[in-house]
Design an enzyme around this catalytic site. Sequence first.
Site, PDB file in Angstrom:
ATOM      1  N   ASP A  10       0.879  -1.167   0.000  1.00  0.00           N
ATOM      2  CA  ASP A  10       0.000   0.000   0.000  1.00  0.00           C
ATOM      3  C   ASP A  10       0.924   1.226   0.000  1.00  0.00           C
ATOM      4  O   ASP A  10       2.109   1.103   0.344  1.00  0.00           O
ATOM      5  CB  ASP A  10      -0.854  -0.052   1.277  1.00  0.00           C
ATOM      6  CG  ASP A  10      -1.670   1.187   1.475  1.00  0.00           C
ATOM      7  OD1 ASP A  10      -2.389   1.565   0.554  1.00  0.00           O
ATOM      8  OD2 ASP A  10      -1.588   1.789   2.569  1.00  0.00           O
ATOM      9  N   LEU A  11       0.414   2.387  -0.383  1.00  0.00           N
ATOM     10  CA  LEU A  11       1.293   3.567  -0.471  1.00  0.00           C
ATOM     11  C   LEU A  11       1.176   4.455   0.779  1.00  0.00           C
ATOM     12  O   LEU A  11       2.101   4.503   1.602  1.00  0.00           O
ATOM     13  CB  LEU A  11       0.937   4.366  -1.739  1.00  0.00           C
ATOM     14  CG  LEU A  11       1.795   5.587  -2.033  1.00  0.00           C
ATOM     15  CD1 LEU A  11       3.264   5.233  -2.205  1.00  0.00           C
ATOM     16  CD2 LEU A  11       1.294   6.287  -3.311  1.00  0.00           C
ATOM     17  N   ASP A  12       0.045   5.126   0.901  1.00  0.00           N
ATOM     18  CA  ASP A  12      -0.128   6.067   2.009  1.00  0.00           C
ATOM     19  C   ASP A  12      -0.175   5.313   3.345  1.00  0.00           C
ATOM     20  O   ASP A  12      -1.026   4.451   3.541  1.00  0.00           O
ATOM     21  CB  ASP A  12      -1.431   6.852   1.806  1.00  0.00           C
ATOM     22  CG  ASP A  12      -1.730   7.780   2.962  1.00  0.00           C
ATOM     23  OD1 ASP A  12      -0.777   8.252   3.616  1.00  0.00           O
ATOM     24  OD2 ASP A  12      -2.923   8.037   3.224  1.00  0.00           O
ATOM     25  N   THR A  18       1.292  10.378   3.297  1.00  0.00           N
ATOM     26  CA  THR A  18       0.582  11.430   2.553  1.00  0.00           C
ATOM     27  C   THR A  18      -0.732  11.789   3.242  1.00  0.00           C
ATOM     28  O   THR A  18      -1.402  12.730   2.818  1.00  0.00           O
ATOM     29  CB  THR A  18       0.334  10.994   1.090  1.00  0.00           C
ATOM     30  OG1 THR A  18       0.132   9.579   1.056  1.00  0.00           O
ATOM     31  CG2 THR A  18       1.530  11.317   0.207  1.00  0.00           C
ATOM     32  N   LYS A  46      -8.330   7.091   5.686  1.00  0.00           N
ATOM     33  CA  LYS A  46      -7.127   6.366   5.260  1.00  0.00           C
ATOM     34  C   LYS A  46      -7.493   5.137   4.415  1.00  0.00           C
ATOM     35  O   LYS A  46      -8.289   4.306   4.837  1.00  0.00           O
ATOM     36  CB  LYS A  46      -6.290   5.961   6.482  1.00  0.00           C
ATOM     37  CG  LYS A  46      -5.693   7.194   7.146  1.00  0.00           C
ATOM     38  CD  LYS A  46      -4.699   6.856   8.228  1.00  0.00           C
ATOM     39  CE  LYS A  46      -4.059   8.130   8.749  1.00  0.00           C
ATOM     40  NZ  LYS A  46      -3.203   7.916   9.903  1.00  0.00           N
ATOM     41  N   GLY A  47      -6.913   5.070   3.229  1.00  0.00           N
ATOM     42  CA  GLY A  47      -7.180   3.929   2.351  1.00  0.00           C
ATOM     43  C   GLY A  47      -8.497   4.036   1.590  1.00  0.00           C
ATOM     44  O   GLY A  47      -8.826   3.180   0.788  1.00  0.00           O
ATOM     45  N   ARG A  50     -10.938   8.676  -3.277  1.00  0.00           N
ATOM     46  CA  ARG A  50     -11.240  10.119  -3.271  1.00  0.00           C
ATOM     47  C   ARG A  50     -12.753  10.364  -3.254  1.00  0.00           C
ATOM     48  O   ARG A  50     -13.258  11.183  -2.489  1.00  0.00           O
ATOM     49  CB  ARG A  50     -10.626  10.757  -4.522  1.00  0.00           C
ATOM     50  CG  ARG A  50     -10.559  12.265  -4.435  1.00  0.00           C
ATOM     51  CD  ARG A  50      -9.992  12.838  -5.716  1.00  0.00           C
ATOM     52  NE  ARG A  50      -8.727  12.214  -6.101  1.00  0.00           N
ATOM     53  CZ  ARG A  50      -8.162  12.357  -7.300  1.00  0.00           C
ATOM     54  NH1 ARG A  50      -8.732  13.115  -8.208  1.00  0.00           N
ATOM     55  NH2 ARG A  50      -7.020  11.751  -7.584  1.00  0.00           N
ATOM     56  N   SER A 115      -2.521   0.487  -4.251  1.00  0.00           N
ATOM     57  CA  SER A 115      -2.961   1.720  -3.589  1.00  0.00           C
ATOM     58  C   SER A 115      -4.260   2.240  -4.185  1.00  0.00           C
ATOM     59  O   SER A 115      -4.529   2.032  -5.363  1.00  0.00           O
ATOM     60  CB  SER A 115      -1.865   2.781  -3.744  1.00  0.00           C
ATOM     61  OG  SER A 115      -2.347   4.071  -3.481  1.00  0.00           O
ATOM     62  N   ALA A 116      -5.041   2.952  -3.366  1.00  0.00           N
ATOM     63  CA  ALA A 116      -6.273   3.577  -3.861  1.00  0.00           C
ATOM     64  C   ALA A 116      -5.984   4.878  -4.599  1.00  0.00           C
ATOM     65  O   ALA A 116      -6.840   5.406  -5.306  1.00  0.00           O
ATOM     66  CB  ALA A 116      -7.206   3.859  -2.690  1.00  0.00           C
ATOM     67  N   LYS A 118      -4.907   7.880  -7.019  1.00  0.00           N
ATOM     68  CA  LYS A 118      -4.738   8.133  -8.454  1.00  0.00           C
ATOM     69  C   LYS A 118      -3.491   8.985  -8.692  1.00  0.00           C
ATOM     70  O   LYS A 118      -3.186   9.351  -9.815  1.00  0.00           O
ATOM     71  CB  LYS A 118      -5.971   8.846  -9.007  1.00  0.00           C
ATOM     72  CG  LYS A 118      -7.205   7.962  -8.989  1.00  0.00           C
ATOM     73  CD  LYS A 118      -8.412   8.656  -9.582  1.00  0.00           C
ATOM     74  CE  LYS A 118      -9.547   7.634  -9.689  1.00  0.00           C
ATOM     75  NZ  LYS A 118     -10.833   8.232  -9.962  1.00  0.00           N
ATOM     76  N   ASN A 119      -2.792   9.332  -7.623  1.00  0.00           N
ATOM     77  CA  ASN A 119      -1.573  10.147  -7.732  1.00  0.00           C
ATOM     78  C   ASN A 119      -0.322   9.334  -7.429  1.00  0.00           C
ATOM     79  O   ASN A 119       0.748   9.898  -7.179  1.00  0.00           O
ATOM     80  CB  ASN A 119      -1.645  11.314  -6.743  1.00  0.00           C
ATOM     81  CG  ASN A 119      -2.743  12.302  -7.105  1.00  0.00           C
ATOM     82  OD1 ASN A 119      -2.688  12.929  -8.153  1.00  0.00           O
ATOM     83  ND2 ASN A 119      -3.748  12.413  -6.258  1.00  0.00           N
ATOM     84  N   LYS A 146     -11.008  -0.849  -1.631  1.00  0.00           N
ATOM     85  CA  LYS A 146     -10.794  -1.691  -0.456  1.00  0.00           C
ATOM     86  C   LYS A 146     -11.976  -1.456   0.498  1.00  0.00           C
ATOM     87  O   LYS A 146     -12.430  -0.323   0.566  1.00  0.00           O
ATOM     88  CB  LYS A 146      -9.487  -1.302   0.259  1.00  0.00           C
ATOM     89  CG  LYS A 146      -8.235  -1.439  -0.596  1.00  0.00           C
ATOM     90  CD  LYS A 146      -7.062  -0.720   0.056  1.00  0.00           C
ATOM     91  CE  LYS A 146      -5.891  -0.612  -0.905  1.00  0.00           C
ATOM     92  NZ  LYS A 146      -4.782   0.180  -0.390  1.00  0.00           N
ATOM     93  N   GLU A 170      -0.112  -3.263   4.693  1.00  0.00           N
ATOM     94  CA  GLU A 170      -1.246  -2.334   4.754  1.00  0.00           C
ATOM     95  C   GLU A 170      -1.327  -1.625   6.098  1.00  0.00           C
ATOM     96  O   GLU A 170      -1.041  -2.231   7.125  1.00  0.00           O
ATOM     97  CB  GLU A 170      -2.555  -3.127   4.580  1.00  0.00           C
ATOM     98  CG  GLU A 170      -3.273  -2.919   3.281  1.00  0.00           C
ATOM     99  CD  GLU A 170      -3.764  -1.513   3.007  1.00  0.00           C
ATOM    100  OE1 GLU A 170      -3.858  -0.699   3.945  1.00  0.00           O
ATOM    101  OE2 GLU A 170      -4.048  -1.215   1.850  1.00  0.00           O
ATOM    102  N   ASP A 171      -1.728  -0.350   6.057  1.00  0.00           N
ATOM    103  CA  ASP A 171      -1.895   0.386   7.319  1.00  0.00           C
ATOM    104  C   ASP A 171      -3.361   0.591   7.671  1.00  0.00           C
ATOM    105  O   ASP A 171      -3.653   1.150   8.724  1.00  0.00           O
ATOM    106  CB  ASP A 171      -1.217   1.768   7.233  1.00  0.00           C
ATOM    107  CG  ASP A 171      -1.983   2.709   6.326  1.00  0.00           C
ATOM    108  OD1 ASP A 171      -2.317   2.289   5.199  1.00  0.00           O
ATOM    109  OD2 ASP A 171      -2.272   3.836   6.742  1.00  0.00           O
TER     110      ASP A 171
HETATM  111  P1  B16 Z   1      -6.066  10.152  -4.379  1.00  0.00           P
HETATM  112  P2  B16 Z   1      -3.525   4.303  -0.072  1.00  0.00           P
HETATM  113  C1  B16 Z   1      -5.237   6.364  -0.218  1.00  0.00           C
HETATM  114  O1  B16 Z   1      -3.940   5.856  -0.350  1.00  0.00           O
HETATM  115  C2  B16 Z   1      -5.276   7.379   0.921  1.00  0.00           C
HETATM  116  O2  B16 Z   1      -5.018   6.734   2.161  1.00  0.00           O
HETATM  117  C3  B16 Z   1      -6.638   8.010   0.976  1.00  0.00           C
HETATM  118  O3  B16 Z   1      -6.709   8.968   2.019  1.00  0.00           O
HETATM  119  C4  B16 Z   1      -6.944   8.665  -0.385  1.00  0.00           C
HETATM  120  O4  B16 Z   1      -8.246   9.236  -0.389  1.00  0.00           O
HETATM  121  C5  B16 Z   1      -6.827   7.612  -1.478  1.00  0.00           C
HETATM  122  O5  B16 Z   1      -5.526   7.033  -1.455  1.00  0.00           O
HETATM  123  C6  B16 Z   1      -7.062   8.202  -2.859  1.00  0.00           C
HETATM  124  O6  B16 Z   1      -6.031   9.114  -3.150  1.00  0.00           O
HETATM  125  O7  B16 Z   1      -7.011  11.257  -4.027  1.00  0.00           O
HETATM  126  O8  B16 Z   1      -4.625  10.592  -4.490  1.00  0.00           O
HETATM  127  O9  B16 Z   1      -6.527   9.388  -5.594  1.00  0.00           O
HETATM  128  O10 B16 Z   1      -3.455   4.147   1.412  1.00  0.00           O
HETATM  129  O11 B16 Z   1      -4.547   3.396  -0.737  1.00  0.00           O
HETATM  130  O12 B16 Z   1      -2.183   4.223  -0.738  1.00  0.00           O
HETATM  131 MG    MG Z   2      -2.777   3.224   3.319  1.00  0.00          MG
END
Ligand code: B16
Ligand code: MG
Length: 226
Positions: A10-12, A18, A46-47, A50, A115-116, A118-119, A146, A170-171
Site C-alpha cells: 500500500d502507499l499512504d 501522505t 485512510k485507504g 477520493r 494503492s487507492a 490516483k496520484n 478496499k 497495509e496500514d
Molecule cells: P487520491 P492508499 C489512499 O492511499 C489514501 O489513504 C486516501 O486517504 C486517499 O483518499 C486515497 O488514497 C485516494 O487518493 O485522491 O490521491 O486518488 O493508502 O490506498 O495508498
Molecule cells: Mg494506506
Amino acid sequence: MNKIKGYIFDLDGVIVDTAKYHYNSWRTLANKLGFDITEEQNENLKGVSRKESLEYILSIGGISFSDKEKIKLAELKNSWYVESISNMNDSELLPGALNLLKDIKAQKLRISLGSASKNSVRILKSTGIYDMFDAIIDGTKTTESKPHPQVFLMGAEALKLQPEECVVFEDSINGVKAANDGGFISIGVGSETTLNHANFVLPDLSGTSVKKIEKRISNMYQILDK
Ligand code: B16
Ligand code: MG
C-alpha cells in the site's frame, strides 16, 4: 507453505505519510464549505478512495451536492493535494521502506503497488522509488475500493503470481480485510490493536528484511500445523 515471491505495498501509511496532505486539503475544502473536520475523522479517510472520502466529508457537514458538483469539489481538493505533494522527495519515505524495497530487489523477488491513490505514480517518482516496482496497481486501474480485494488480486496477476505467494503491507483496516479476503498473507503496518485482523503487525518497516518476514511467516505456519 508457499515460498513468498511477491511483495505488494500500500502507499499512504506504508511507504509515505501522505495522510497529512490529504487531511489539509480536505480540511481546506470543509472550511470553505463552512465546517471543520478533526484528525480523528481524518483517520476514517485512510485507504478510502477520493470519491468515497468526499461523501464522508460532506456527510460531516450535512451538505448535499449533485454528482456534477461533487466531481468539481473532488477536483478542487485534488488540485490542492497535488500542489502540496509537489515538493516531496526521498526524505519523506517512511522508516525502513527503502531498505526493504532494496532487499526485495536484491533477492530478485517481485514488487507491486496496491494503492487507492490516483496520484501514486507522481509520488513514487518524486520519492525516487518508481523504478523498483514491477507493477503499479492504483486507483487509476481499479473499479472497486478496499475492502474489496481487487487492487491486490490485480497486483498478484500483474506479477504473474498466486495470492498465496504474495504478502501485502497495509496500514488500514479495510486494506487488511482486502488482503485477507483475497487470500494473501497480510502484514499490518501500524497499531497492533487497530490492525488485529492482520496475520501479523509491524509498528513500521524499520529493521525488517525479507529474511525476517519469511521467518515470521514460517513460524506462523508451524503453529498452525501443530
Ligand atoms: P487520491 P492508499 C489512499 O492511499 C489514501 O489513504 C486516501 O486517504 C486517499 O483518499 C486515497 O488514497 C485516494 O487518493 O485522491 O490521491 O486518488 O493508502 O490506498 O495508498
Ligand atoms: Mg494506506
